[in-house]
Design an enzyme around this catalytic site. Structure first.
Site, short mmCIF file in Angstrom:
data_model
loop_
_atom_site.label_atom_id
_atom_site.label_comp_id
_atom_site.label_asym_id
_atom_site.label_seq_id
_atom_site.Cartn_x
_atom_site.Cartn_y
_atom_site.Cartn_z
N HIS A 1 -26.13 65.17 -26.40
CA HIS A 1 -24.79 64.99 -26.97
C HIS A 1 -24.76 63.81 -27.95
CE1 HIS A 1 -23.42 67.23 -23.15
NE2 HIS A 1 -23.56 68.08 -24.15
N THR B 1 -26.96 63.45 -22.01
CA THR B 1 -26.25 62.49 -22.86
C THR B 1 -27.04 62.23 -24.15
OG1 THR B 1 -27.27 60.56 -21.81
CG2 THR B 1 -25.19 61.33 -20.88
ZN LIG Z 1 -29.37 60.18 -18.26
#
Ligand SMILES: [Zn+2]
Length: 338
Positions: A42, A39
């Site tokens: 991203h 994450t």
């Molecule tokens: Zn994480």
């Protein structure tokens, strides 16, 4: 102190920040290691819309207690700790224990843009989110507890009958799910993963790796295990990976969706209705899962070592983010040493 700033999408810099000070009920942690999460990658590219320029990210961390805010008597300065980054309001902590991830007012360290998080040499966190490391656990392993909590929570979402279990996706979260399944007693774990280097890492973890490019995942599972999977975990979260999980499991099986690759999915609906399969969601973890993941990882240090691909110093973190975002072939977790 030095911290890793997201200057703009696709560009990070190590910048000097004022040393933070703990307020009442807060703990100052001297950070040792912070893991780079999918994450975060991203967020770095701007792809998931969940990070903004001007932010210091970092939510998979470990370090030592450096100072206590007013009203606290522990943990003692110097104690090795990790941080549960899911913060619920102090007044709700008891009532929401065991389901903090469902609290509508929760915030997450490393996601919330106005809080300087753990890609920094020092971080301030609420004392109730500080978790001491078990005796003897290396600090580097402490930074793996957060992704292991994601996996521990997902595994706990399904009743696991005896038999082969399928995981779709062999990146860091898929690898953590493999370890969490083994910790929960699963003896046969198969993982579908297109990248050869990741398949090698999965075999080192004790899983059976399948190449989804080499034919139907369902057929490969039946060929290798002799029977369909009794349960499956989708650590990717796109239509193809979920269809593979559904068709590779026996009738009546449950499939846990933990990956979040796409916001909408095309489902082979009869694989759910006519075969009476169940689809179960899993998101983050509760404080109870976080504690369980801490204890289980302390008991399996070889698995913790096998999850880490490399450790880089803070000065190399901007280049490391760039190369990971460009699809550099790193099979497992990358830690930043602060
Ligand atoms: Zn994480």
């Amino acid at each position: 102190m030095w911290a890793l700033l997201l200057v703009e999408f696709g560009r990070m810099e190590v910048r000097e920040y004022p040393d933070p000070e703990p307020g009442p009920g807060e703990v100052l942690v001297e950070v040792a290691f912070t893991g780079i999460c999918g994450t975060d990658i991203h967020g770095f590219t701007g792809q998931n819309g969940r990070r903004v320029p001007g932010q210091v990210m970092g939510h998979e961390t470990s370090g030592r207690v450096a100072a206590l805010g007013d009203g606290l008597t522990g943990p003692a300065v110097g104690t090795p700790v990790t941080v549960n980054p899911v913060v619920v309001p102090a007044g709700d902590a008891d009532q929401w224990r065991g389901r903090e991830q469902q609290h509508p007012g929760k915030w997450v360290l490393g996601v919330r843009p106005d809080v300087v998080a753990a890609f920094a040499q020092r971080v301030v966190v609420p004392a109730r989110n500080v978790v001491p490391l078990p005796d003897g656990m290396p600090l580097a392993h402490g930074a793996l507890i957060e992704p292991m909590a994601v996996a521990t929570h997902a595994v706990g979402r399904l009743a696991l009958p005896d038999g082969p279990v399928l995981v779709a996706g062999g990146g860091p979260i898929g690898q953590s799910v493999v370890v969490a399944l083994q910790q929960a007693g699963a003896t046969s774990v198969l993982v579908s993963e297109p990248a050869a280097t990741r398949r090698e890492a999965l075999e080192r973890l004790g899983a059976i790796a399948i190449d989804p490019g080499a034919g139907s995942v369902a057929e490969q599972v039946r060929d290798l295990a002799g029977v369909p999977a009794v349960a499956a975990f989708d650590a990717v979260g796109n239509s193809a990976s979920l269809a593979g999980c559904l068709t590779a499991t026996r009738p009546g099986a449950s499939v846990c969706l933990v990956g979040m690759a796409t916001p909408t999915l095309d489902l082979p609906s009869f694989e759910i209705s006519a075969q009476e399969r169940s689809l179960v969601g899993s998101f983050a973890y509760s404080s109870v899962d976080f504690g369980l993941a801490t204890q289980r990882l302390a008991a399996t240090p070889a698995s913790a070592d096998a999850l880490v691909s490399r450790t880089v110093p803070l000065a190399e973190a901007p280049d490391t983010f760039r190369s990971l975002a460009a699809g550099n072939d790193t099979p497992g977790k990358v830690l930043v040493a602060l």
